[in-house]
Design a protein around this motif. Structure first.
Motif, PDB file in Angstrom:
ATOM      1  N   HIS A  54       0.845  -1.210   0.000  1.00 27.03           N
ATOM      2  CA  HIS A  54       0.000   0.000   0.000  1.00 27.03           C
ATOM      3  C   HIS A  54       0.870   1.245   0.000  1.00 27.03           C
ATOM      4  O   HIS A  54       1.581   1.537   0.961  1.00 27.03           O
ATOM      5  N   THR A  55       0.795   1.997  -1.105  1.00 32.07           N
ATOM      6  CA  THR A  55       1.531   3.257  -1.141  1.00 32.07           C
ATOM      7  C   THR A  55       0.835   4.250  -2.067  1.00 32.07           C
ATOM      8  O   THR A  55      -0.143   3.910  -2.749  1.00 32.07           O
ATOM      9  N   HIS A  56       1.327   5.484  -2.010  1.00 29.50           N
ATOM     10  CA  HIS A  56       0.885   6.553  -2.916  1.00 29.50           C
ATOM     11  C   HIS A  56       2.189   7.136  -3.440  1.00 29.50           C
ATOM     12  O   HIS A  56       2.765   8.050  -2.828  1.00 29.50           O
ATOM     13  N   LEU A  57       2.664   6.584  -4.534  1.00 25.81           N
ATOM     14  CA  LEU A  57       4.046   6.763  -4.971  1.00 25.81           C
ATOM     15  C   LEU A  57       4.488   8.223  -5.102  1.00 25.81           C
ATOM     16  O   LEU A  57       5.520   8.609  -4.575  1.00 25.81           O
ATOM     17  N   ALA A  58       3.699   9.012  -5.829  1.00 27.42           N
ATOM     18  CA  ALA A  58       4.151  10.375  -6.145  1.00 27.42           C
ATOM     19  C   ALA A  58       4.144  11.294  -4.926  1.00 27.42           C
ATOM     20  O   ALA A  58       4.605  12.438  -5.006  1.00 27.42           O
ATOM     21  N   PRO A 260       2.386   0.206   9.578  1.00 35.25           N
ATOM     22  CA  PRO A 260       2.644   0.609  10.959  1.00 35.25           C
ATOM     23  C   PRO A 260       3.296   1.980  11.131  1.00 35.25           C
ATOM     24  O   PRO A 260       2.949   2.713  12.051  1.00 35.25           O
ATOM     25  N   GLN A 261       4.234   2.340  10.249  1.00 37.23           N
ATOM     26  CA  GLN A 261       4.938   3.620  10.470  1.00 37.23           C
ATOM     27  C   GLN A 261       4.018   4.813  10.210  1.00 37.23           C
ATOM     28  O   GLN A 261       4.041   5.790  10.953  1.00 37.23           O
ATOM     29  N   SER A 262       3.206   4.729   9.164  1.00 38.04           N
ATOM     30  CA  SER A 262       2.237   5.794   8.892  1.00 38.04           C
ATOM     31  C   SER A 262       1.235   5.896  10.044  1.00 38.04           C
ATOM     32  O   SER A 262       0.890   6.998  10.493  1.00 38.04           O
ATOM     33  N   THR A 287       4.089   0.814   3.010  1.00 41.50           N
ATOM     34  CA  THR A 287       4.677   1.994   3.646  1.00 41.50           C
ATOM     35  C   THR A 287       3.692   3.139   3.742  1.00 41.50           C
ATOM     36  O   THR A 287       3.937   4.098   4.466  1.00 41.50           O
ATOM     37  N   ASP A 288       2.581   3.080   2.964  1.00 43.95           N
ATOM     38  CA  ASP A 288       1.724   4.236   2.752  1.00 43.95           C
ATOM     39  C   ASP A 288       2.563   5.280   2.010  1.00 43.95           C
ATOM     40  O   ASP A 288       3.683   4.998   1.589  1.00 43.95           O
ATOM     41  N   GLY A 289       2.056   6.489   1.824  1.00 46.80           N
ATOM     42  CA  GLY A 289       2.802   7.487   1.057  1.00 46.80           C
ATOM     43  C   GLY A 289       3.958   8.076   1.849  1.00 46.80           C
ATOM     44  O   GLY A 289       3.986   8.014   3.081  1.00 46.80           O
ATOM     45  N   GLU A 301      10.174  -0.659   7.274  1.00 41.95           N
ATOM     46  CA  GLU A 301       8.779  -0.933   7.628  1.00 41.95           C
ATOM     47  C   GLU A 301       8.649  -2.307   8.287  1.00 41.95           C
ATOM     48  O   GLU A 301       7.908  -2.491   9.252  1.00 41.95           O
ATOM     49  N   THR A 302       9.401  -3.259   7.749  1.00 40.83           N
ATOM     50  CA  THR A 302       9.363  -4.626   8.297  1.00 40.83           C
ATOM     51  C   THR A 302       9.887  -4.629   9.727  1.00 40.83           C
ATOM     52  O   THR A 302       9.295  -5.258  10.614  1.00 40.83           O
ATOM     53  N   LYS A 303      10.970  -3.904   9.954  1.00 43.08           N
ATOM     54  CA  LYS A 303      11.518  -3.829  11.307  1.00 43.08           C
ATOM     55  C   LYS A 303      10.514  -3.148  12.244  1.00 43.08           C
ATOM     56  O   LYS A 303      10.283  -3.611  13.372  1.00 43.08           O
ATOM     57  N   ALA A 304       9.900  -2.071  11.763  1.00 45.27           N
ATOM     58  CA  ALA A 304       8.911  -1.362  12.597  1.00 45.27           C
ATOM     59  C   ALA A 304       7.759  -2.290  12.968  1.00 45.27           C
ATOM     60  O   ALA A 304       7.301  -2.301  14.112  1.00 45.27           O
TER      61      ALA A 304
END
Ligand SMILES: [Zn+2]
Length: 418
Positions: A54-58, A260-262, A287-289, A301-304
């Motif tokens: 899950h991300t928002h690339l730009a 998780p980080q977002s 990671t989300d955006g 992200e995996t570590k988080a």
């Protein structure tokens, strides 16, 4: 091509073995394989590329453009005004910057929801990355807007059709930005066309209490009632889900994309991942955006993920389980033959320098990869059997130009809304 002498992570263990590639796929893993063209992977550890679910690339353009703010103020005062001024060219350079970061940090496939997606299609085609793309649709109950959004979605779907490394999904933004009839319509289209659905679900407590007040049920229950949830649905976030929601997600076979980080940075909360995992809900990681993370580094992200859930218990999300969620979990969510080094999967591989300080000493390699590895341990990255990074150099991208252009566009964008 035959990849020889690498220390290969396959079927849950590391072993010194060879990988035979044919037409971008893994044709075999084992010893005694032969091919006229070979690549010596001595001194290298080979793992599957990570899948950013899950991300928002730009949104890389908005990295650091509004931090440490409450969610609603962050959105209405910073993010939405900036996004309202984004052009297609902005999104192209922002997308390229995101792809640079993902390749350098070992991600070989990403699931993106945004707009100006033709720019992202172009970036993916040029760079050799693998991606699942969706034009985010929002109708806010307006029928004309709904029709325009679906027309744009159809246009982007057309651009992805027949492209080997591109998959198209349908992307209703969230249950609170899409009307019921719109969501029902999108579900019908997804079923008819065999496309997956990518949607934000229960990211904040506010969203859940609003839905309970309006409809007397949770967002997960609501989506289930109107038929949206199925084994082809990817639900991003799922922070505020209770036991009943968990049962629904499990019984429908829907996939959760945990961010998780977002969730931490926006103070959204901690998703009940250990409970979902124990119940058998399909889990993936994103990671989300970059505006809410602020990086697209799936290793971080995996570590988080592995750490944040240990606040509730030391056995939660082991290194091995976390790595599986970040690779195989994303592949399952997207229904793509990636995320593992096995016969029949696409050759999306990451080659690590076994001598790198962050992977020493080798008591437990997977634990080192999850908890200790730095991105500069990554030497080569391959997607579909082609090297996108070799000896630390990107092969398909002029990285300096991308950094310059993305900076130029991002600064001009911020200037526009000043
Ligand atoms: Zn999101």
């Amino acid at each position: 091509m035959l990849i020889k002498n690498g220390l290969v992570f396959s079927q849950g263990t590391f072993s010194r073995t060879d990988i035979l590639l044919e037409g971008g796929s893994i044709a075999a893993v084992g010893e005694g394989l032969a091919h006229e063209e070979s690549f010596d992977a001595s001194g290298l550890i080979i793992i599957p590329g990570m899948v950013n679910a899950h991300t928002h690339l730009a949104m890389t353009l908005l990295r650091g453009a509004g931090d440490d703010m409450p969610l609603q103020a962050w959105l209405s005062e910073r993010i939405w005004p900036l996004e309202g001024n984004l052009t297609r060219t902005d999104c192209y350079w922002g997308g390229m910057l995101g792809i640079v970061e993902m390749i350098r940090t070992g991600t070989t496939c990403f699931n993106d929801m945004y707009f100006h997606m033709d720019a992202t299609v172009r970036a993916v085609k040029e760079t050799g990355m693998r991606a699942a793309l969706t034009h985010a649709v929002i109708d806010l109950g307006d029928e004309d807007k709904a029709a325009r959004e679906l027309a744009e979605s159809d246009r982007i779907e057309g651009l992805c059709r027949g492209e080997p490394r591109l998959t198209y999904l349908l992307g209703p933004h969230a249950p609170y930005t899409c009307s019921e009839s719109f969501l029902r319509n999108i579900r019908a289209r997804a079923t008819e066309r065999g496309l997956r659905i990518h949607i934000h679900v229960s990211e904040t407590a506010q969203e859940v209490s609003d839905m309970r007040r309006e409809r007397g049920m949770s967002p997960v229950a609501y989506l289930d009632t109107i038929g949206v949830l199925g084994p082809d649905t990817i639900c991003a976030h799922c922070v505020h889900v209770n036991e009943a929601d968990r049962d629904i997600l499990l019984s429908r076979g829907a996939h959760v994309a945990h961010c998780p980080q977002s969730n931490m940075k926006l103070s959204s909360g901690i998703a009940p991942l250990p409970a979902m995992d124990a119940a058998g809900v399909s889990l993936s990681l994103g990671t989300d955006g970059a505006a809410s993370n602020n990086s697209l580094d799936m290793g971080a992200e995996t570590k988080a993920m592995a750490l944040v859930h240990k606040l509730a218990g030391p056995m939660n999300l082991s290194a091995a389980r976390s790595f599986a969620v970040a690779t195989q979990g994303g592949a399952n969510a997207l229904g793509l033959p990636v995320g593992a080094i096995e016969q029949g999967r696409r050759a999306d591989l990451v080659f690590l320098d076994a001598r790198h300080y962050s992977l020493r000493p080798p008591h437990d390699l997977l634990s080192n990869i999850v908890y200790a590895m730095r991105p500069d341990a990554i030497r080569h990255v391959m997607v579909d059997g082609a090297f996108l990074m070799r000896d630390g150099e990107l092969t398909t991208i002029d990285e300096e130009l991308v950094c310059e252009k993305a900076t130029e566009h991002a600064l001009a964008l911020v200037e526009k809304v000043r």
